[in-house]
Design an enzyme around this catalytic site. Structure first.
Site, PDB file in Angstrom:
ATOM      1  N   GLY A  53       0.840  -1.204   0.000  1.00  0.00           N
ATOM      2  CA  GLY A  53       0.000   0.000   0.000  1.00  0.00           C
ATOM      3  C   GLY A  53       0.868   1.243   0.000  1.00  0.00           C
ATOM      4  N   ARG A  78       0.923  -5.227  -4.938  1.00  0.00           N
ATOM      5  CA  ARG A  78       1.104  -6.238  -3.875  1.00  0.00           C
ATOM      6  C   ARG A  78       1.465  -7.555  -4.554  1.00  0.00           C
ATOM      7  NH1 ARG A  78      -0.723  -4.143   0.929  1.00  0.00           N
ATOM      8  NH2 ARG A  78      -2.336  -2.545   0.823  1.00  0.00           N
ATOM      9  N   ASP A 136       6.091  -5.124   5.850  1.00  0.00           N
ATOM     10  CA  ASP A 136       6.646  -6.455   6.106  1.00  0.00           C
ATOM     11  C   ASP A 136       6.568  -7.374   4.889  1.00  0.00           C
ATOM     12  OD1 ASP A 136       7.367  -5.820   8.664  1.00  0.00           O
ATOM     13  OD2 ASP A 136       5.643  -6.772   9.620  1.00  0.00           O
ATOM     14  N   THR A 174       4.662   2.307   5.778  1.00  0.00           N
ATOM     15  CA  THR A 174       3.250   1.922   5.824  1.00  0.00           C
ATOM     16  C   THR A 174       2.515   2.868   6.773  1.00  0.00           C
ATOM     17  OG1 THR A 174       1.628   0.305   6.624  1.00  0.00           O
ATOM     18  CG2 THR A 174       3.810   0.094   7.541  1.00  0.00           C
ATOM     19  N   ILE A 175       1.293   3.223   6.389  1.00  0.00           N
ATOM     20  CA  ILE A 175       0.511   4.091   7.285  1.00  0.00           C
ATOM     21  C   ILE A 175       0.096   3.325   8.544  1.00  0.00           C
ATOM     22  CG2 ILE A 175      -0.367   5.544   5.412  1.00  0.00           C
ATOM     23  CD1 ILE A 175      -3.126   4.125   5.840  1.00  0.00           C
ATOM     24  N   ASP A 176       0.218   1.986   8.499  1.00  0.00           N
ATOM     25  CA  ASP A 176      -0.186   1.185   9.666  1.00  0.00           C
ATOM     26  C   ASP A 176       0.800   1.329  10.837  1.00  0.00           C
ATOM     27  OD1 ASP A 176      -2.190   0.370   8.021  1.00  0.00           O
ATOM     28  OD2 ASP A 176      -1.559  -1.728   7.853  1.00  0.00           O
ATOM     29  N   ASP A 213       3.223  -0.497  11.746  1.00  0.00           N
ATOM     30  CA  ASP A 213       3.289  -1.742  12.519  1.00  0.00           C
ATOM     31  C   ASP A 213       4.595  -2.505  12.297  1.00  0.00           C
ATOM     32  OD1 ASP A 213       2.812  -2.403   9.890  1.00  0.00           O
ATOM     33  OD2 ASP A 213       1.237  -3.864  10.303  1.00  0.00           O
ATOM     34  N   ARG A 254     -25.586  13.844  16.706  1.00  0.00           N
ATOM     35  CA  ARG A 254     -25.484  12.447  16.275  1.00  0.00           C
ATOM     36  C   ARG A 254     -24.281  11.719  16.884  1.00  0.00           C
ATOM     37  NH1 ARG A 254     -26.437  13.682   9.887  1.00  0.00           N
ATOM     38  NH2 ARG A 254     -28.614  13.086   9.786  1.00  0.00           N
ATOM     39  N   MET A 298      -8.069   2.987   8.630  1.00  0.00           N
ATOM     40  CA  MET A 298      -7.321   1.807   8.169  1.00  0.00           C
ATOM     41  C   MET A 298      -6.442   1.239   9.280  1.00  0.00           C
ATOM     42  SD  MET A 298      -6.091   2.278   4.267  1.00  0.00           S
ATOM     43  CE  MET A 298      -7.171   1.956   2.898  1.00  0.00           C
ATOM     44  N   GLY A 299      -6.096   0.008   9.146  1.00  0.00           N
ATOM     45  CA  GLY A 299      -5.253  -0.673  10.137  1.00  0.00           C
ATOM     46  C   GLY A 299      -5.793  -2.072  10.349  1.00  0.00           C
ATOM     47  N   ARG A 300      -5.184  -3.002   9.675  1.00  0.00           N
ATOM     48  CA  ARG A 300      -5.680  -4.389   9.717  1.00  0.00           C
ATOM     49  C   ARG A 300      -5.554  -4.986  11.109  1.00  0.00           C
ATOM     50  NH1 ARG A 300      -2.570  -5.637   4.947  1.00  0.00           N
ATOM     51  NH2 ARG A 300      -3.948  -5.527   3.177  1.00  0.00           N
ATOM     52  N   GLU A 329     -10.308  -0.531  11.188  1.00  0.00           N
ATOM     53  CA  GLU A 329     -11.030  -1.517  10.350  1.00  0.00           C
ATOM     54  C   GLU A 329     -10.884  -2.942  10.867  1.00  0.00           C
ATOM     55  OE1 GLU A 329      -9.287  -1.420   6.422  1.00  0.00           O
ATOM     56  OE2 GLU A 329      -7.299  -1.837   7.196  1.00  0.00           O
ATOM     57  N   ARG A 377     -24.223   7.810  12.287  1.00  0.00           N
ATOM     58  CA  ARG A 377     -23.731   7.833  10.906  1.00  0.00           C
ATOM     59  C   ARG A 377     -22.296   7.303  10.858  1.00  0.00           C
ATOM     60  NH1 ARG A 377     -28.371   8.593   9.918  1.00  0.00           N
ATOM     61  NH2 ARG A 377     -29.307  10.274   8.708  1.00  0.00           N
TER      62      ARG A 377
HETATM   63  O1  F6P Z   1      -1.164  -2.011   4.511  1.00  0.00           O
HETATM   64  C1  F6P Z   1      -1.660  -0.715   4.594  1.00  0.00           C
HETATM   65  C2  F6P Z   1      -3.131  -0.642   4.389  1.00  0.00           C
HETATM   66  O2  F6P Z   1      -3.331   0.713   4.272  1.00  0.00           O
HETATM   67  C3  F6P Z   1      -4.025  -1.293   5.451  1.00  0.00           C
HETATM   68  O3  F6P Z   1      -4.233  -0.467   6.554  1.00  0.00           O
HETATM   69  C4  F6P Z   1      -5.296  -1.551   4.673  1.00  0.00           C
HETATM   70  O4  F6P Z   1      -6.026  -2.607   5.230  1.00  0.00           O
HETATM   71  C5  F6P Z   1      -4.779  -1.928   3.335  1.00  0.00           C
HETATM   72  O5  F6P Z   1      -3.560  -1.228   3.176  1.00  0.00           O
HETATM   73  C6  F6P Z   1      -5.707  -1.612   2.174  1.00  0.00           C
HETATM   74  O6  F6P Z   1      -5.046  -1.930   1.014  1.00  0.00           O
HETATM   75  P1  F6P Z   1      -5.536  -1.857  -0.486  1.00  0.00           P
HETATM   76  O7  F6P Z   1      -4.687  -0.839  -1.140  1.00  0.00           O
HETATM   77  O8  F6P Z   1      -5.271  -3.199  -1.010  1.00  0.00           O
HETATM   78  O9  F6P Z   1      -6.980  -1.454  -0.471  1.00  0.00           O
END
Ligand code: F6P
Length: 343
Positions: A12, A73, A104, A126-128, A130, A163, A170-172, A223, A268
């Site tokens: 990503g 990927r 990774d 990575t924005i994650d 991690d 509301r 994002m963040g698996r 997420e 919402r």
């Molecule tokens: O690995 C970084 C990430 O931004 C995750 O946080 C997210 O789940 C994923 O990429 C989404 O990736 P794609 O580009 O495949 O939609």
């Protein structure tokens, strides 16, 4: 003797990758090396796509998001004859070393290729956020800015409409982005993958705020977060990529239904999605990417391979890829506890 270094960006994307490419090129030229830009991550080495980057190629890209090289990927180990093709193209392009910019998965392929004689250095991106051993990975700070800005914006509309607003981040498996963005944006509840959540606790926070006269609430949810009773994460698609990841998404809507049912308050959902990966990098990310890019070339110069450059307590260090990849970066639970003070 090093004459030419290849560089690729995989996984990503995020803001500030270009700043790293620029740094790699400038440092490489200072050693008299040529830099060969590989297209679309590992795919470019499987398909043999790339070109020599001249100094002009990186002019003006410091502040530009995305990656001038493109990304994908791609896992060569999952492609028929993928490893052989990579080896052939490394030879064809006369690459004496390779720098990979990614998470990774991307750097993991580099480590596996080491046994086939490929000399490489990984750069964490990575924005994650991690990646073990690096306090920050390239792109994280910029994404935090975006999440914070979005939560600021959600505040005004949430309060106007009284509301509950759920913002899906994002963040698996890592809640760094949600935690940082949530704290900076003043979210009232922060839900991360590392800590299964309890609806009663969320409802309590919302009701407590109502009693205080606050008739709106913001919930930031990663997420990959899930309620304690749910076995699996909520997925947008069950399709698996070549590194075995499913596409997550939808937990915000899942929670919204339950919260609305339990509280009766209008709820919402905003899914920030790929907006979090776009746009201009922050100054912090530009500097981080510049330092890491330069350090990666320095490692090539020193002949240190199969390792990754990392930022540790504001110092750039190198860590063997074997070590960095075998560990999961653990969540800062102190910071998570601190965030709960404000619920
Ligand atoms: O690995 C970084 C990430 O931004 C995750 O946080 C997210 O789940 C994923 O990429 C989404 O990736 P794609 O580009 O495949 O939609």
């Amino acid at each position: 003797m090093i004459k030419r270094i290849g560089v690729l960006t995989g996984g990503g994307d995020s803001p500030a990758i270009n700043a790293a490419i620029r740094a790699i090129l400038v440092r490489a030229l200072s050693y008299g090396y040529e830099v060969f830009g590989i297209k679309n991550g590992w795919l470019g080495l499987v398909e043999g796509e790339g070109e020599v980057l001249k100094r002009e190629a990186v002019s003006g890209i410091l502040s530009e998001g995305g990656t001038i090289l493109g990304t994908s990927r791609t896992n060569p180990f999952k492609i028929e004859n993928g490893v052989e093709k990579v080896r052939e193209n490394v030879k064809k392009f006369a690459l004496d070393a390779l720098i990979t910019i990614g998470g990774d998965d991307t750097n993991g392929v580099l480590h596996r290729m080491h046994q086939y004689g490929l000399k490489g250095v990984g750069v964490p991106q990575t924005i994650d956020n991690d990646i073990a051993y690096s306090d920050y990975s390239i792109g994280f700070d910029s994404a935090v800015e975006i999440v914070t800005d979005c939560i600021d914006k959600l505040h005004t509309t949430a309060s106007s409409h009284h509301r509950i607003m759920i913002v899906e981040v994002m963040g698996r498996d890592a809640g760094w982005l949600t935690l940082y963005g949530g704290i900076a944006g003043g979210a009232d509840v922060i839900l991360i993958p590392e800590v299964p959540f309890d609806y009663d606790e969320i409802v309590n926070v919302i009701e407590k705020r109502r009693e205080m006269g606050k008739d709106f609430s913001i919930i930031a949810v990663a997420e990959g977060a899930k309620p304690a009773e749910l076995e699996k994460q909520v997925v947008a698609s069950t399709k698996v990529d070549s590194f075995g990841h499913v596409q997550l998404g939808g937990v915000g809507n899942f929670i919204a239904r339950e919260i609305e049912k339990r509280t009766g308050y209008e709820t919402r959902v905003t899914i920030l999605g790929h907006l979090q990966r776009g746009g201009k990098p922050t100054a912090f990310d530009r500097i981080l990417a510049t330092r890491l890019g330069v350090a990666a070339v320095d490692l090539v110069y020193e002949g240190k391979f199969d390792c990754m450059v990392c930022m540790n307590k504001n110092t750039i260090i190198s860590v063997p890829l074997e070590k960095a990849l075998s560990e999961q970066k653990s969540m800062d639970m102190e910071l998570y506890k601190l965030s709960k003070l404000f619920y």
